[in-house]
Design an enzyme around this catalytic site. Structure first.
Site, mmCIF file in Angstrom:
data_model
loop_
_atom_site.group_PDB
_atom_site.id
_atom_site.type_symbol
_atom_site.label_atom_id
_atom_site.label_comp_id
_atom_site.label_asym_id
_atom_site.label_seq_id
_atom_site.Cartn_x
_atom_site.Cartn_y
_atom_site.Cartn_z
ATOM 1 N N LYS A 134 -10.301 -2.547 8.179
ATOM 2 C CA LYS A 134 -8.991 -2.003 8.903
ATOM 3 C C LYS A 134 -9.421 -1.390 9.798
ATOM 4 C CE LYS A 134 -6.090 1.830 8.216
ATOM 5 N NZ LYS A 134 -5.570 2.920 7.312
ATOM 6 N N GLU B 162 0.961 -1.273 0.092
ATOM 7 C CA GLU B 162 -0.063 -0.068 -0.021
ATOM 8 C C GLU B 162 0.919 1.450 -0.189
ATOM 9 O OE1 GLU B 162 -2.323 2.468 3.236
ATOM 10 O OE2 GLU B 162 -2.188 0.459 3.701
#
Length: 206
Positions: free
Chosen positions: A127, A38
């Site tokens: 998340k 990411e």
């Protein structure tokens, strides 16, 4: 679910990654066992880094963006070849756009209301951010109400030493940022840190 779940659900958060270093950093992390990369969009050069990582064609690896706050962010990451959405918040329009494009969506949530809104919009994983605010007790509460099998990834302050407590509380993966990579981290340091995280994860999941 859109994209396949990462083979090792540890997400390397590469905040501040420079385009010139992206390829080497990606290769080191892949060699260590990371399968999700990411690059947060709130630093210069993020889209270029994502495109570089995608071009490496690393086996079984999801590449995408973090701090994705708008539909325009989703479109830019997708155009660069990214297939992973990570955000610090729950914005149903952003999640829905990424899901419609076939991206693996891991938006940030800190309450059950946000969790269900994210899932309704098409999230694949949740998340938990900031993880230290949610805590182990909070994670257990999440797991008691969200659909069984929902991937839950604490993010924020995760180290090899504290992963076990989170796994016991129900974590199925992690996002790992500054404890793994910050600008200036050497490739040797990165390799050692990454190996420690992967070894701990594998030991916990045996």
């Amino acid at each position: 679910m859109n994209q396949p779940h990462p083979a090792t659900p540890l997400v390397a958060i590469l905040r501040g990654l420079a385009p010139a270093e992206a390829a080497d950093v990606g290769k080191v992390l892949h060699q260590a066992g990371f399968r999700a990369l990411e690059v947060p969009l709130n630093r210069p050069g993020a889209i270029e880094c994502i495109a570089t990582l995608v071009k490496l064609n690393l086996a079984d690896t999801l590449v995408g963006g973090g701090t994705m706050l708008t539909v325009a962010h989703v479109d830019a990451v997708h155009e660069a070849g990214g297939r992973l959405l990570v955000s610090p918040n729950c914005n149903p329009a952003v999640i829905r756009r990424a899901a419609d494009l076939g991206m693996y969506c891991a938006p940030g949530v800190a309450t059950p209301t946000e969790a269900f809104a994210a899932l309704d919009a098409g999230a694949d994983a949740l998340k938990l951010f900031p993880a230290d605010m949610v805590g182990h007790a909070g994670m257990k509460a999440f797991n008691s109400v969200v659909p069984a099998g929902t991937p839950m990834w604490p993010v924020g302050g995760i180290t090899p030493d504290n992963m076990e407590g989170w796994v016991r509380a129900g974590a199925t993966g992690f996002g790992i940022g500054g404890q793994l990579y910050t600008p200036g981290t050497t490739l040797d340091e990165l390799a050692q840190r990454a190996a420690a995280y992967v070894a701990k994860w594998r030991a916990l999941k045996v």
